[in-house]
Design a protein around this motif. Sequence first.
Motif, PDB file in Angstrom:
ATOM      1  N   UNK B  94     -12.346 -67.835-100.996  1.00 22.35           N
ATOM      2  CA  UNK B  94     -12.896 -69.045-101.613  1.00 22.35           C
ATOM      3  C   UNK B  94     -11.925 -70.214-101.362  1.00 22.35           C
ATOM      4  N   UNK B  97     -10.828 -71.443-105.444  1.00 24.96           N
ATOM      5  CA  UNK B  97     -11.075 -70.185-106.165  1.00 24.96           C
ATOM      6  C   UNK B  97     -11.531 -70.422-107.597  1.00 24.96           C
ATOM      7  N   UNK B 187      -0.271 -85.459-105.917  1.00 24.08           N
ATOM      8  CA  UNK B 187       0.456 -84.833-104.813  1.00 24.08           C
ATOM      9  C   UNK B 187       1.077 -85.907-103.931  1.00 24.08           C
ATOM     10  N   UNK B 188       1.856 -85.457-102.979  1.00 23.97           N
ATOM     11  CA  UNK B 188       2.482 -86.354-102.034  1.00 23.97           C
ATOM     12  C   UNK B 188       1.690 -86.265-100.749  1.00 23.97           C
ATOM     13  N   UNK B 189       1.225 -87.406-100.260  1.00 20.56           N
ATOM     14  CA  UNK B 189       0.442 -87.401 -99.031  1.00 20.56           C
ATOM     15  C   UNK B 189       1.230 -88.155 -97.956  1.00 20.56           C
ATOM     16  N   UNK B 190       1.659 -87.442 -96.935  1.00 23.87           N
ATOM     17  CA  UNK B 190       2.558 -88.023 -95.958  1.00 23.87           C
ATOM     18  C   UNK B 190       1.877 -88.896 -94.914  1.00 23.87           C
ATOM     19  N   UNK B 191       0.687 -88.518 -94.490  1.00 24.67           N
ATOM     20  CA  UNK B 191       0.068 -89.207 -93.355  1.00 24.67           C
ATOM     21  C   UNK B 191      -0.671 -90.469 -93.784  1.00 24.67           C
ATOM     22  N   UNK B 195      -3.959 -90.990 -96.314  1.00 24.43           N
ATOM     23  CA  UNK B 195      -3.926 -91.875 -97.484  1.00 24.43           C
ATOM     24  C   UNK B 195      -5.099 -92.842 -97.459  1.00 24.43           C
ATOM     25  N   UNK B 228     -12.127 -77.157-111.656  1.00 22.69           N
ATOM     26  CA  UNK B 228     -12.108 -77.499-110.234  1.00 22.69           C
ATOM     27  C   UNK B 228     -13.185 -76.738-109.473  1.00 22.69           C
ATOM     28  N   UNK B 241     -10.399 -75.375 -94.369  1.00 26.06           N
ATOM     29  CA  UNK B 241      -9.323 -74.449 -94.002  1.00 26.06           C
ATOM     30  C   UNK B 241      -8.274 -75.205 -93.191  1.00 26.06           C
ATOM     31  N   UNK B 242      -7.030 -75.081 -93.602  1.00 24.12           N
ATOM     32  CA  UNK B 242      -5.967 -75.732 -92.844  1.00 24.12           C
ATOM     33  C   UNK B 242      -5.859 -77.223 -93.060  1.00 24.12           C
ATOM     34  N   UNK B 243      -6.598 -77.776 -94.031  1.00 17.79           N
ATOM     35  CA  UNK B 243      -6.461 -79.205 -94.322  1.00 17.79           C
ATOM     36  C   UNK B 243      -6.192 -79.412 -95.812  1.00 17.79           C
ATOM     37  N   UNK B 244      -4.954 -79.104 -96.208  1.00 22.00           N
ATOM     38  CA  UNK B 244      -4.630 -79.140 -97.633  1.00 22.00           C
ATOM     39  C   UNK B 244      -4.687 -80.541 -98.243  1.00 22.00           C
ATOM     40  N   UNK B 245      -4.755 -81.582 -97.408  1.00 18.62           N
ATOM     41  CA  UNK B 245      -4.766 -82.944 -97.967  1.00 18.62           C
ATOM     42  C   UNK B 245      -5.968 -83.191 -98.876  1.00 18.62           C
ATOM     43  N   UNK B 250      -6.073 -80.639-110.391  1.00 18.34           N
ATOM     44  CA  UNK B 250      -6.072 -81.114-111.779  1.00 18.34           C
ATOM     45  C   UNK B 250      -4.679 -80.914-112.363  1.00 18.34           C
TER      46      UNK B 250
END
Lengths: 66, 301
Positions: B94, B97, B187-191, B195, B228, B241-245, B250
């Motif tokens: 999931x 989840x 969270x911290x978003x680097x790109x 953003x 969530x 998948x693979x895109x945690x941004x 919460x």
Amino acid sequence: MAEVVSIGDILAVVALKEVKTKVGGGVPIFIVEDIEEQEKIAMILGKILNAMVHNLENGMYIVTRH
Amino acid sequence: MEDYGLTIIVGLTVGMLARLLMLRSDYRHFPGYPHGYVTHISLGFVAAALGAVAVPALVEKEYTAVTFLALAAQQFREIRNMERETLNHLEEIELVPRGKDLVEGIARVFESRNYLVIAASLQASVLTYFAGLPWAVLSSGIVLWIFSNYLAKGKVLREIADVVPSQPYFGFAGYKTLLMVDEVVIMEVGLESARKKIMEEGLGVLIKPKDDNARATLHQVGQRQAILHTVSNLIGTKKEVGEPEWSPIARKNIDTGEVALFILPNEPDIRPLIQAVNITPVLESSRTTPLESKPGKLAQD
């Protein structure tokens, strides 16, 4: 996977060449010319490694897995 | 045995009706899968039969028949394990989840519903045998109404908290990469590109607990995970998948107990998001009532 986030491993560091002396250690370090290249390399690394890109705001990006 | 025919049939019918009424298929009343239905209806039939034959057995002085009920209890615990296992297997892949708390909650609900079925069919057959069919029908109607209106429904988040929109933003105290909702770091978003997308499409809400009991409930990570999961299921999320941004997150404001929720939905529309949060079930395992204890009351102010 779980929502509870703990910082995993730092997989890579993308550092501007001005600050390359500020970083060292056991992870791959990519040294880049300017911010544009840095953004691009960091994004590609993030995609390849399925990981999150963070900006330390001191001229360095790190790629980590959560 | 002829005399008991009606008793058993009434008990069985009422039991099955009870099970069907409690077999909701909306998003949080898993199964919602055709085979899930088959399993639950079959086990519901077993439960109804147990309740229905108890009366004839006792009337015939077959007291050992009661031991069957113990067997039934064992059987229904099995249901709980079955639900838990199925959901845990699904959980592994999931993207957002359910969380352990929600899985346990769902499993427990399915076990207890079978006991309710036994109770319904038992009362129906008792009344049919001792008071006659009309009384049994009347009483069964009332019981079924109570089951479907009260027992099979838990609390929802709307009852314990207020949900207000709160636009996510960057730039709190000069940190241009920290994603914030209200005063909570998400969270911290680097790109830069990520953003930009989050600023354009991201949504946020602030969940304000109504009292200290609600605050304690929202403090549970399992409850927040359930929110969530519900929200992502109902309004959709761009997480991949693979895109945690794009993960929905919460987080609690540690000073006020409010929960800040961020999500990148498929459609940037705030009303469905608020509605989805509002109808999230309050989980039994997360529900805590510190206000009912002395220290809890003292700590309130």
